[in-house]
Design a protein around this motif. Sequence first.
Motif, PDB file in Angstrom:
ATOM      1  N   GLY A 365       0.794  -1.211   0.000  1.00 16.86           N
ATOM      2  CA  GLY A 365       0.000   0.000   0.000  1.00 16.86           C
ATOM      3  C   GLY A 365       0.825   1.259   0.000  1.00 16.86           C
ATOM      4  N   GLU A 366       0.145   2.402  -0.102  1.00 15.92           N
ATOM      5  CA  GLU A 366       0.789   3.716  -0.107  1.00 15.92           C
ATOM      6  C   GLU A 366       0.042   4.629   0.858  1.00 15.92           C
ATOM      7  N   VAL A 367       0.798   5.601   1.459  1.00 14.83           N
ATOM      8  CA  VAL A 367       0.193   6.656   2.276  1.00 14.83           C
ATOM      9  C   VAL A 367       0.708   7.999   1.779  1.00 14.83           C
ATOM     10  N   TYR A 368      -0.161   9.008   1.848  1.00 14.42           N
ATOM     11  CA  TYR A 368       0.137  10.327   1.324  1.00 14.42           C
ATOM     12  C   TYR A 368       0.152  11.332   2.464  1.00 14.42           C
ATOM     13  N   SER A 369       1.046  12.344   2.344  1.00 12.97           N
ATOM     14  CA  SER A 369       1.060  13.467   3.279  1.00 12.97           C
ATOM     15  C   SER A 369       1.219  14.744   2.474  1.00 12.97           C
ATOM     16  N   ASN A 370       0.450  15.792   2.840  1.00 13.73           N
ATOM     17  CA  ASN A 370       0.410  17.023   2.059  1.00 13.73           C
ATOM     18  C   ASN A 370       1.001  18.180   2.839  1.00 13.73           C
ATOM     19  N   ALA A 371       1.638  19.121   2.139  1.00 10.05           N
ATOM     20  CA  ALA A 371       2.137  20.351   2.756  1.00 10.05           C
ATOM     21  C   ALA A 371       2.198  21.436   1.689  1.00 10.05           C
ATOM     22  N   GLU A 372       2.013  22.672   2.146  1.00  6.67           N
ATOM     23  CA  GLU A 372       2.023  23.820   1.228  1.00  6.67           C
ATOM     24  C   GLU A 372       3.290  24.632   1.435  1.00  6.67           C
ATOM     25  N   LEU A 373       3.905  25.080   0.354  1.00  2.00           N
ATOM     26  CA  LEU A 373       5.079  25.959   0.398  1.00  2.00           C
ATOM     27  C   LEU A 373       4.681  27.322  -0.147  1.00  2.00           C
TER      28      LEU A 373
END
Length: 1013
Positions: A365-373
């Motif tokens: 499986g895969e896991v995602y993490s988001n962040a804004e620059l």
Amino acid sequence: DGWRWRLCILLIEGFSDCLSIVLDLTAFHFVFRWKLNGTAITPKSVSHYSLSGGNLRISHLDKDQDAGTYQCLAFNSFGTIVSREASLTFAYMENFKTHRRSSVSVREGQGVVLLCGPPSHSGDLTFSWIFNEYPSFVKQDTRRFISQETGNLYIAKVEPSDVGNYTCVVTNTVTKTRVQGPPTPLVLRSDGIMGEYEPKIEVQFPEIVHVAKGSTVKVECFALGNPVPSISWRRMDGIPFSRKVDVRKASGVLEIPYFQQEDTGTYECVAENSRGRNTVKGKLSFYAPPHLIEKPQDVQKPIDDSLVWECKATGKPKPSYRWMKNGENLESLERIQVANGLLSISRLMLSDIGMYQCVAGNKHGEVYSNAELKVIAVAPDFSQNQLRSHTMVKEGGDVLMECRPKMSPWGGISWRKGSETLQESNRVSILDNGNLRIQNATKPDAGLYTCVARNQFGVASSSGTLMVKEPTIITTPPSTLDVTVGESIVLPCQVTHDPSLELKFTWFFNEQLIHFGNHGGYFEKVGGHSAGDIMIRNIQLRHAGKYTCAVQTKVDSISIAADLVVRGPPGPPTSIHVEEISDTTASLSWRPGPDNHSPVTTYTIQARTPFSLGWQAVTTVPEVVGGRRLTATVIDLSPWVEYEFRVLASNAIGTGEPSKPSKQARTKETSPKVTPANVSGGGGSRSELVITWEPVPEELQNGGGFGYVVAFRPYGATGWMQAAVPSSEASKYVFKNESIQPFSPFQVKVGVYNNEGEGPFGPVITIYSAEEEPGRAPTRIRAKSLSASEIEVSWKALPWNTSKRRVLGYELRYWEKREKEEAASVQRTVGNQTSAIIRGVRGSNTYYVTVRAYNTAGAGLPSVTVNVTTKKPPPSQPPAKVMWNTLNSKIILNWEQVKALENESEVTGYKVLYKRNRHSRPSVMETNTTSVELSLPMDEEYFIQIKPFGEGGEGSSSRQITIPRIPGQSLVDCFLILHSSQWRCHSYCQYCFIVLTTDWSFSGPSHVFKRNR
């Protein structure tokens, strides 16, 4: 801002149903797109795809067209992110294609496998078998097993009862549909019975089974054989199964719920019967999908700055990482470096703005993490961080003036003083961060300072004033102060300072802040405006130490310390040891405690035993133990007693606290020295000599095995008879011999002994042997009733001392007519009395009475029995309607005549009892009328009661009347105590007060009636 999403994965059975894949984003103004197998989905009016917010709705599902992998893209002005992938599959199950199956022929005792061969399907299946007709299902046991992996039915050993038709039933767990295969006939061959053979494992689990973390794993194992094999499981590493492991269905299935790393390993299935055994092994391998433990966070960076983001995840196998920007994969370039979970960008540019995602994945499986620059580029701006309008520094001090403009990128910083550009020197310097530092400030440094900031986007400035103040100086020199316990002292703290600044004084004791008002009120501030003096009252030893006065202004802070030495009584000595002990002495040693700045002059030794009242001073050698001695011998101790010792030290100031007690030490044994006290005796039974004494206290017994030696002889004889009493607690010895004459004198002495030998005898005393009971009965017995509760009995006395039969007194025995003599009450007289009064008997009753003489041997012969009838009881009713008044220093009492009941004695008079206070003895006046006058001083308070009496004795008393103190009056106040509703007020009464008794009620309110004169 952070974006969040979730996906629902659905398995759909029919093709005409509607599927919604839901995307939930906590943001606003988004545009959404969906992909199927990497190709964009374009919803159209005629298409069966439609968007509702971010949700994709699929109507009229088509198995071939709509199955696949879906992914959502969300984007707005900040950038783009993608969701994790979601798979859409369709569950179905077709029918069995074969309509008939050949029969299976086996011998009795042989094993057999019946194949299921499930039809084409999608989704998990469960299997069961019908025997002959529905609903007769095959029950699994040690002989029969249904594999939920293949659907096959295994019979370890066929029996005649197994013959019949078998039908495989397959159920799709998703669609809940069920199909049945064609029946398989099982028949027995006629060529004999199968002999015994070793187990043959037909159901095996794979060599390696991959199990997800937290899931439930089931592995199957079953064998054919004759006799029917038993199935058992074990771990090859020898570790026993935990309680969560379930071995069920006759051991054909091993189930491990909530699989964890510690459950991994090689497992063995053992099939065994009397003909042999077979085994199969398989390994359970642990895997875990990725789980993020460190995620990138939203950041805001100035242009030309650098960025480092790190992403970490756990999982097995170890996850790999990739980074995405606005939904597209990032590759390493000149400024951008991607290495494992690390993303670094140098020399940030406006084009780097966007949404970034870290994707951690392994084959599970895969896991995602988001962040804004965000990358910022702005001109200098002081609106949020102006220079302080006023900055103060002491003359000779250092000061830092901060300049913190907001600008991106960072530019140049310069300073002005007044209108002139500030030149740097060895005292004045502009730091790399733009702040201004001035060292060793002087008065000319005061003035207006301006910070000027520049970059390619503009210029800005901010100003503030620097003020240089006089330094604060403590004028009190450091010192060491000496004080005695109980005294008071002032600790000074005098200063000079800039008059424009406020002072704050703070005191510390041994580096701990002093809170004035606490600490038991010992500390008090006594300084003025420019002084921080404090006073310590009633100083104790614990107040010795370092005191620090700290003075603070807005520009500087200084401190000074003083050491305080407190002299007091010595501290307790330590290490008290009993070095040597004898029967009466003990040698002690100790170590000195703190002398508290005053030399120890003497030591005092105290001792305690289980028999002493607390600690007692003891005699020592030397008699006075000097302050330099650390040993002494305690004398005059009691032998064979456990002692504790303690030592107190004294100096010129006083005596200190005692030491801790020494360990208990027992003095040595020696022969006893103390004889019993109060030796006496006499009495007892015929032919007995009774000797008594007080036991010697334990602390005076001088050793173990303590006892008594009793010596006695007839009076005038020369030789002594002796008897040992081997009990330290004994207090009596009885010598019995038929030759002992009654009441014969003996000389007696009592001695002592213990394990160390015999002690002395006590003085010789004379004791008489037991006497005989009186031999004659009293005569001339008379009994008469004095009242309802008293009987007087009289008799003629016997001679007081006749030979060996003394008379010490008389015993009266009396009982009611309806009782037996055995229940008689007993009353004794002492001496040569010839009468006695029996009290407490009941009225109107007949009693029988006998009299006997008695002495120490007991009571003699009884007299003749006489009887007497007691008088009627006295009246039970108290005097009613009691009224009193006062007139001319007299108390006048009136009451109603008491009438006796039929069973009561007649009233012959009344007793008036009066007293001045509640605790004094009452005076009594008798009268045969229902009134009386008492001539008493009226300046006292009186308590009065009235009792009727007759030949049966005194009757019930009226309530106690309280007559208050009356200093003087013209008319009188009258109180009436009523037992009925009839009352009257006499003409001589000024006020009449009604006092209601418990048997009379008054329905109206309380009243006071006043007569007109």
